[in-house]
Structure formats: structure tokens, C-alpha cells
Motif scaffolding. Structure first.
Motif, PDB file in Angstrom:
ATOM      1  N   VAL A   1       0.862  -1.183   0.000  1.00 46.21           N
ATOM      2  CA  VAL A   1       0.000   0.000   0.000  1.00 46.21           C
ATOM      3  C   VAL A   1       0.898   1.233   0.000  1.00 46.21           C
ATOM      4  N   VAL A   2       0.718   2.089  -0.997  1.00 45.24           N
ATOM      5  CA  VAL A   2       1.549   3.287  -1.164  1.00 45.24           C
ATOM      6  C   VAL A   2       0.678   4.517  -0.929  1.00 45.24           C
ATOM      7  N   VAL A   3       1.125   5.411  -0.056  1.00 40.56           N
ATOM      8  CA  VAL A   3       0.399   6.642   0.232  1.00 40.56           C
ATOM      9  C   VAL A   3       0.722   7.657  -0.862  1.00 40.56           C
ATOM     10  N   ARG A   4      -0.314   8.171  -1.504  1.00 37.41           N
ATOM     11  CA  ARG A   4      -0.122   9.129  -2.587  1.00 37.41           C
ATOM     12  C   ARG A   4      -0.330  10.568  -2.131  1.00 37.41           C
ATOM     13  N   SER A   5      -1.237  10.809  -1.198  1.00 39.80           N
ATOM     14  CA  SER A   5      -1.458  12.186  -0.727  1.00 39.80           C
ATOM     15  C   SER A   5      -2.130  12.142   0.635  1.00 39.80           C
ATOM     16  N   VAL A   6      -1.876  13.189   1.424  1.00 35.93           N
ATOM     17  CA  VAL A   6      -2.509  13.388   2.731  1.00 35.93           C
ATOM     18  C   VAL A   6      -2.961  14.841   2.800  1.00 35.93           C
ATOM     19  N   GLU A   7      -4.257  15.043   2.963  1.00 33.70           N
ATOM     20  CA  GLU A   7      -4.821  16.389   3.086  1.00 33.70           C
ATOM     21  C   GLU A   7      -5.367  16.564   4.497  1.00 33.70           C
ATOM     22  N   VAL A   8      -5.097  17.715   5.088  1.00 25.84           N
ATOM     23  CA  VAL A   8      -5.478  17.974   6.483  1.00 25.84           C
ATOM     24  C   VAL A   8      -6.168  19.327   6.554  1.00 25.84           C
ATOM     25  N   GLU A   9      -7.261  19.359   7.287  1.00 25.11           N
ATOM     26  CA  GLU A   9      -7.927  20.627   7.574  1.00 25.11           C
ATOM     27  C   GLU A   9      -8.486  20.576   8.991  1.00 25.11           C
ATOM     28  N   PRO A  10      -8.442  21.686   9.704  1.00 24.93           N
ATOM     29  CA  PRO A  10      -8.947  21.668  11.088  1.00 24.93           C
ATOM     30  C   PRO A  10     -10.462  21.570  11.121  1.00 24.93           C
ATOM     31  N   VAL A  11     -10.951  20.914  12.155  1.00 25.18           N
ATOM     32  CA  VAL A  11     -12.388  20.800  12.373  1.00 25.18           C
ATOM     33  C   VAL A  11     -12.825  21.935  13.291  1.00 25.18           C
ATOM     34  N   LYS A  12     -13.750  22.745  12.811  1.00 24.77           N
ATOM     35  CA  LYS A  12     -14.232  23.868  13.612  1.00 24.77           C
ATOM     36  C   LYS A  12     -15.165  23.347  14.693  1.00 24.77           C
TER      37      LYS A  12
ATOM     38  N   VAL B   1      -4.529   6.354  -0.991  1.00 26.50           N
ATOM     39  CA  VAL B   1      -3.538   5.277  -1.060  1.00 26.50           C
ATOM     40  C   VAL B   1      -3.799   4.450  -2.309  1.00 26.50           C
ATOM     41  N   GLU B   2      -2.778   3.696  -2.702  1.00 24.97           N
ATOM     42  CA  GLU B   2      -2.901   2.785  -3.836  1.00 24.97           C
ATOM     43  C   GLU B   2      -2.368   1.411  -3.441  1.00 24.97           C
ATOM     44  N   PHE B   3      -3.150   0.407  -3.740  1.00 22.53           N
ATOM     45  CA  PHE B   3      -2.697  -0.972  -3.596  1.00 22.53           C
ATOM     46  C   PHE B   3      -2.001  -1.367  -4.889  1.00 22.53           C
ATOM     47  N   CYS B   4      -0.722  -1.784  -4.787  1.00 28.62           N
ATOM     48  CA  CYS B   4       0.124  -1.964  -5.971  1.00 28.62           C
ATOM     49  C   CYS B   4       0.424  -3.440  -6.191  1.00 28.62           C
ATOM     50  N   GLU B   5       0.590  -3.767  -7.454  1.00 29.51           N
ATOM     51  CA  GLU B   5       1.006  -5.098  -7.863  1.00 29.51           C
ATOM     52  C   GLU B   5       2.011  -4.956  -8.998  1.00 29.51           C
ATOM     53  N   ILE B   6       3.145  -5.600  -8.866  1.00 30.96           N
ATOM     54  CA  ILE B   6       4.158  -5.587  -9.915  1.00 30.96           C
ATOM     55  C   ILE B   6       3.814  -6.642 -10.955  1.00 30.96           C
ATOM     56  N   VAL B   7       3.767  -6.225 -12.205  1.00 33.23           N
ATOM     57  CA  VAL B   7       3.479  -7.160 -13.293  1.00 33.23           C
ATOM     58  C   VAL B   7       4.748  -7.948 -13.572  1.00 33.23           C
ATOM     59  N   PRO B   8       4.734  -9.275 -13.433  1.00 35.02           N
ATOM     60  CA  PRO B   8       5.965 -10.051 -13.648  1.00 35.02           C
ATOM     61  C   PRO B   8       6.394  -9.993 -15.107  1.00 35.02           C
ATOM     62  N   PRO B   9       7.704  -9.892 -15.368  1.00 38.17           N
ATOM     63  CA  PRO B   9       8.169  -9.866 -16.757  1.00 38.17           C
ATOM     64  C   PRO B   9       7.952 -11.219 -17.417  1.00 38.17           C
ATOM     65  N   PRO B  10       7.782 -11.241 -18.734  1.00 33.39           N
ATOM     66  CA  PRO B  10       7.582 -12.526 -19.416  1.00 33.39           C
ATOM     67  C   PRO B  10       8.820 -13.404 -19.281  1.00 33.39           C
ATOM     68  N   THR B  11       8.597 -14.693 -19.033  1.00 31.52           N
ATOM     69  CA  THR B  11       9.695 -15.641 -18.863  1.00 31.52           C
ATOM     70  C   THR B  11      10.231 -16.052 -20.221  1.00 31.52           C
ATOM     71  N   GLN B  12      11.515 -15.845 -20.451  1.00 29.83           N
ATOM     72  CA  GLN B  12      12.117 -16.204 -21.709  1.00 29.83           C
ATOM     73  C   GLN B  12      12.335 -17.711 -21.768  1.00 29.83           C
ATOM     74  N   ALA B  13      12.447 -18.212 -23.009  1.00 30.29           N
ATOM     75  CA  ALA B  13      12.655 -19.641 -23.219  1.00 30.29           C
ATOM     76  C   ALA B  13      13.966 -20.068 -22.580  1.00 30.29           C
ATOM     77  N   GLY B  14      13.890 -21.140 -21.818  1.00 29.12           N
ATOM     78  CA  GLY B  14      15.090 -21.667 -21.174  1.00 29.12           C
ATOM     79  C   GLY B  14      15.334 -21.099 -19.807  1.00 29.12           C
ATOM     80  N   ASN B  15      14.558 -20.043 -19.390  1.00 32.66           N
ATOM     81  CA  ASN B  15      14.741 -19.445 -18.071  1.00 32.66           C
ATOM     82  C   ASN B  15      13.596 -19.878 -17.164  1.00 32.66           C
TER      83      ASN B  15
END
Length: 563
Positions: free
Chosen positions: A253-264, A293-307
Motif C-alpha cells: 500500500v503506497v500513500v499518494r497524498s494526505v490532506e489535512v484541515e482543522p475541524v471547527k 492510497v494505492e494498492f500496488c502489484e508488480i506485473v511479472p516480466p515474461p519468462t524467456q525460453a530456457g529461463n
């Protein structure tokens, strides 16, 4: 010549043969020139090839083995970094609950309904105020499940939202204002049209939002991301707890922004000429936080032949998260702890003639065996709303309400759409209705009752006022008694003080859910006050407590009738 003039045909043939010989000679010369040029070019290319071969020779078997080893070590290092960034097994387990292959719309509806129920109960146990109709970002599916092509991604969002809410509700916030989820961009490679459900989210209360692509971590083909936005009211400690739990939880989970304002909030009500020995003069302000926030997933690279895919590193999990530390105390004393958005509570001790500071940390529960703490909390209830409707004026086209400010008796007149700026309220609408007053059918006279819907601009809460009876939707009140002094019975609000048997008490905070009161007590000989948390002797479990807004909503609905 005479011989040729007599035979012109022979002369033409001779000229033609001469022309052909000249042309053939020219073509032969040109071909020889082209052959020579090609030979020179070939020789130059051969020399260049020899130079290049000398500069970058083909790798030997030893060199090829070393290069392959470097590549494998780089892949292992990449896997270790990915595993160190988050707990891969925990992430897979989180999403596994939503990866159901065959789910009908009915099953999805009951799944989301159970999620809403569990989150409401979780908020009740944590003492967090939520709206009575809160659906935690899924109000569009309160009556029917998502469309067939939306079932899988919506259940996936529900699973991630549940993880975020569990982290948030354990952070001791005061109120959960709302949860939003990003509009689903694609399903099975096709863009989602503006379906009835997705549009219904916006009409039902803004459950869906669009994240700015410039702030998104999403990179097509590399990183996929699902965005959420939570808005809540609390102190800085609540924000710190939420961010630290996400950082240490192992879920990407990556935090992208935080906004704050006082409560009157309304100012502390101090009686003129009050001589309370212990008075709260500065209370910690509440803040309204909006965290994207963003929930992130890394896209796995394609597996080359023989690897073959690289297995997770055994060193995963050794990476420690960078957490937001608690603020230190200042030189003035251990109580003077200033958080980023939250100062300490300041008390004036008139007997000692000095100011004392108490941090906004959790107060210790009061020990029933503590003989110095004489004050007892009997009950917590809602007090009158700060503005009451006492009458109306004008006709249906120009209907105006007559309002009275509860603490000062100030009278105001406002109509629908007008803002009561001085009191932080906006009058949404004013209506007249004729509810029955309980007479027998057929006897029937009815009274005209005015109702006004006002919105608190600081919290967004809507309250329905009526001129028939006071609206009990204001700040909470605590009913206190004494263990030692019989007959002592006092209602106190936040900021009010009382002296009892030589000990000075000041109410710092009162909660309706669960019912409790935080008091600052100054015992004889103490240098600074200490915080204690009082609870009623027979308080119901937190899960069974009706949320404060629910009670006010029921009261409000009961005052409405049919025009």
C-alpha cells in the motif's frame, strides 16, 4: 567514294556497325568501373569488419558463463527487493478470498452486505462514529449485487478496502467520514461504460473518485494499482497509527497524498468570573484527514525460453519499514508534547498560579480502588444541539425559520440555502408538515410543525430540527456522582470543572460510543494534572451501543410527518 555513292545501303550499314562498336565499348568501360568500385567497397568493408572484430570479440565460454551468473544474481537481487518491500505470501492470501471463480449477483450482494455489517460492528467496538447508512464505499450495491462483468473486480476492491479499514479503525480515530474507491478502468481488457451501478455510486454519496494520473504509481505493463481514499476525524496520533500500520503490514500500500484541515468546534464555555481551580483553556483540536492510497502489484516480466522463474529469496522480510516516530517532549516539561497537527491540553491551575500541559496520549483507566479518584461517571448522553428551531415565519414560497443559539439565547432568522456563518451551519431546507398529535380518528385537528434540515459544515452531518421539541444532537454530556459525598449529582460538558473533596477535576473529553469520559484530576501536592478514563458501571458492550448519529437520525425521522 564513287563506289559508296553508288551503293548507299552499304554505307548505312557501315555507320550502324561503327555506332554499335562505340556503344559496346562505352558499356564495357562502365561495367569495368562498376566492378572496380565494388571491389574497393568490399575491401573497405572487410577491413572495417576486421577492425570491429578486433574491438568486440565474441565472448569465450568463460566469459559467457560469467555473464550468465551476473544475470542470475541480478534476478535474485530483484526478487529479494520485491520480497523485502512487502510480504508476498500475505498479499496473495489477502486477494485469495476475493478470487472466486463462480459468484452470482445474489452471492455478491450478500458478500458485500456481510462486509458492511462486519465493518459497522468493528467500528462500534473501536468507538468510532460512523453514519447510520455508511456502506464503506459500496452504497451502490446496497439493494442489488454488481453487474456480471463487475463482480470480480468489485469483490477484489472489497477485500482491499477491508484490510485498509482494519488498519484505520484500530488507530483510535474519532469519526469515519467516508470511504471512496477508484472507478474501475478496465475489465477483461474492455473499458467499463457508465453503468447504472457506477453512476449510482456518485448519486448515492460519492463512493467513486478519479485519481489524477500524475499522482498515480500505475505504469502499464510494469505496475498495476487500485486507489482508495479514506476521510476521518482524529488527532495526529490517528494519522500516525494508520500510516505506520500500512508501512509495517507487509501489504503493498503506497500513500499518494494526505490532506489535512482543522475541524471547527464551538469554543469552550467558561462561565464569567469562574474561579475553578483547574480549568481547561486549550484543548487539542480535531483534524479532518483525507488520505489517498494505492494498492500496488508488480506485473511479472515474461519468462524467456530456457529461463525458470526465480524463487523468493530466503532473505525476504529482513527489511525494516521506516515508521513515523512519536513526538518528543519539550524542555518545558514532559507534558508539553506538540504533535504535528495536535497540541497538548493546557490547564490553568489558579491555586498554583501556573499552566500545566497534558499530552493527548491515551488516558489510563481509572482504578476503582484508587481512593484519590472520587468522581464517578454514571451516564453519557447527547446534549441539546447548539442551534434550536423555535418557530417559523412567512408563507410556503418565502418560508423562514426562527433559530435560537442554545448557549447564548441569540435569535437568528434564516431560510433554505442560507449559511449561518457565525455558527458553522448551513440551512439546507425548511418544510411545514401536519403530523397527527394522537387524537382519535375523526376528531382530528392537527398542528402545523416546522422542520429545518441544517448541515454542520465541519463534519458534514445533517441534523433535522423541529419547533415541537428540542433536538438532542449536540455535544455529549456526562452525569457524574461521588463515591464519598451522598447527593452529589452533576452534569458536565467538555471543558467544565468541579472540585470535590479536595481534588480538582476537569472534563477533557466525552465519548458516546463507547460511553466514557476522560478527566484531568489535580490531587493535593501534585505538580501537574493526570488523565483518567471513567466508564459507567453498567455500560453495554461497544458492539451493542447505538451510534450517536443513529440515535439523532431516529429522533429526526420521528419528528417528520406527511405534508
Amino acid at each position: 567514294m564513287r563506289h559508296l555513292r553508288h551503293r548507299p545501303v552499304l554505307g548505312g550499314v557501315a555507320l550502324l556497325v561503327a555506332a554499335v562498336v562505340v556503344a559496346e565499348g562505352w558499356l564495357l568501360a562502365e561495367a569495368r568501373w562498376a566492378v572496380r568500385t565494388a571491389a574497393l567497397t568490399l575491401a573497405r568493408k572487410q577491413r572495417e569488419c576486421q577492425k570491429l572484430a578486433a574491438l568486440t570479440p565474441a565472448p569465450t565460454v568463460t566469459q559467457a558463463t560469467a555473464i550468465e551468473g551476473d544475470r542470475e544474481r541480478a534476478e535474485v537481487r530483484l526478487a529479494a527487493l520485491q520480497d523485502g518491500a512487502w510480504n508476498r505470501e500475505a498479499t496473495i492470501a489477502l486477494l485469495a478470498a476475493a478470487a472466486k471463480t463462480s459468484v452470482s449477483r445474489t452471492d455478491a450482494f450478500f458478500d458485500l452486505a456481510d462486509f458492511v455489517r462486519r465493518m459497522r460492528e468493528r467500528a462500534g467496538r473501536a468507538g468510532v462514529s460512523v453514519r447510520a447508512d455508511e456502506h464503506f464505499g459500496f452504497s451502490a450495491y446496497g439493494h442489488a449485487g454488481p453487474e456480471s462483468n463487475l463482480i470480480a473486480p468489485v469483490l477484489r476492491q472489497r477485500q482491499i478496502a477491508g484490510y485498509l479499514l482494519e488498519s484505520l479503525l484500530t488507530s483510535r480515530l474519532r469519526q469515519l467520514v467516508g470511504v471512496q474507491r477508484a472507478r474501475l478502468p478496465r475489465v477483461n481488457g474492455e473499458a467499463i461504460a457508465a453503468t447504472q451501478n457506477e453512476d449510482g455510486d456518485l448519486r448515492a454519496g460519492g463512493d467513486v473518485f478519479e485519481i489524477d494520473p500524475r499522482f498515480s504509481i500505475r505504469e502499464p505493463g510494469l505496475i498495476e494499482a487500485t486507489a482508495f481514499r479514506v476521510t476521518f476525524v482524529g488527532h495526529t496520533a490517528a494519522l500516525r497509527g494508520f500510516l505506520n500500520r500500512n508501512a509495517a503490514g507487509g501489504i503493498p500500500v503506497v500513500v499518494r497524498s494526505v490532506e489535512v484541515e482543522p475541524v471547527k468546534e464551538p469554543p469552550l464555555q467558561v462561565a464569567p468570573g469562574s474561579a475553578d481551580p483547574l480549568a481547561l483553556i486549550v484543548r487539542p483540536a480535531w483534524s479532518r484527514f483525507t488520505v489517498t492510497v494505492e494498492f500496488c502489484e508488480i506485473v511479472p516480466p515474461p519468462t524467456q525460453a530456457g529461463n525458470t522463474p526465480v524463487a523468493p529469496s530466503s532473505q525476504s522480510g529482513t527489511t525494516t519499514a521506516d515508521l513515523w516516530p512519536d513526538p518528543p517532549a519539550q524542555r518545558r516539561g514532559r507534558g508539553w508534547v506538540y504533535d504535528v497537527f495536535t497540541p497538548p491540553s493546557l490547564y490553568r491551575d489558579s491555586q498554583a498560579g501556573r499552566l500545566s500541559a497534558v499530552p493527548t496520549a491515551d488516558a489510563a483507566p481509572a482504578d476503582p480502588a484508587d481512593a484519590e479518584i472520587d468522581l464517578q461517571l454514571v451516564e453519557v448522553r447527547r446534549g441539546p444541539f447548539r442551534v434550536q428551531l423555535v418557530g417559523y415565519a412567512g408563507g410556503p414560497e418565502n418560508l423562514r425559520g426562527i433559530f435560537v443559539y442554545s448557549s447564548t439565547g441569540e435569535t437568528m432568522i434564516g431560510h433554505g440555502g442560507e449559511r449561518l456563518t457565525a455558527h458553522g451551519l448551513a440551512v439546507k431546507r425548511i418544510d411545514l408538515c401536519r403530523p397527527s398529535i394522537g387524537r382519535e380518528e375523526g376528531e382530528g385537528t392537527t398542528d402545523v410543525v416546522a422542520t429545518a434540515t441544517v448541515q454542520d459544515e465541519s463534519t458534514g452531518e445533517e441534523v433535522v430540527l423541529t419547533n415541537r421539541e428540542p433536538c438532542l444532537a449536540g455535544a455529549p454530556l456526562g452525569l457524574f456522582t461521588s463515591r464519598k459525598t451522598q447527593g452529589f449529582r452533576r452534569e458536565l460538558r467538555e471543558g467544565e470543572s468541579v472540585a470535590l473533596n479536595g481534588v480538582n477535576y476537569c472534563v477533557a473529553h466525552i465519548d458516546l460510543q463507547p460511553p466514557q469520559a476522560v478527566i484531568a484530576c489535580m490531587t493535593p501536592g501534585a505538580i501537574e494534572p493526570s488523565l483518567r478514563t471513567l466508564t459507567p458501571p453498567h455500560a453495554p458492550p461497544a458492539a451493542d451501543v447505538i451510534p450517536a448519529r443513529t440515535a439523532s437520525d431516529k429522533h429526526s425521522k420521528s419528528t417528520q410527518g406527511t405534508p
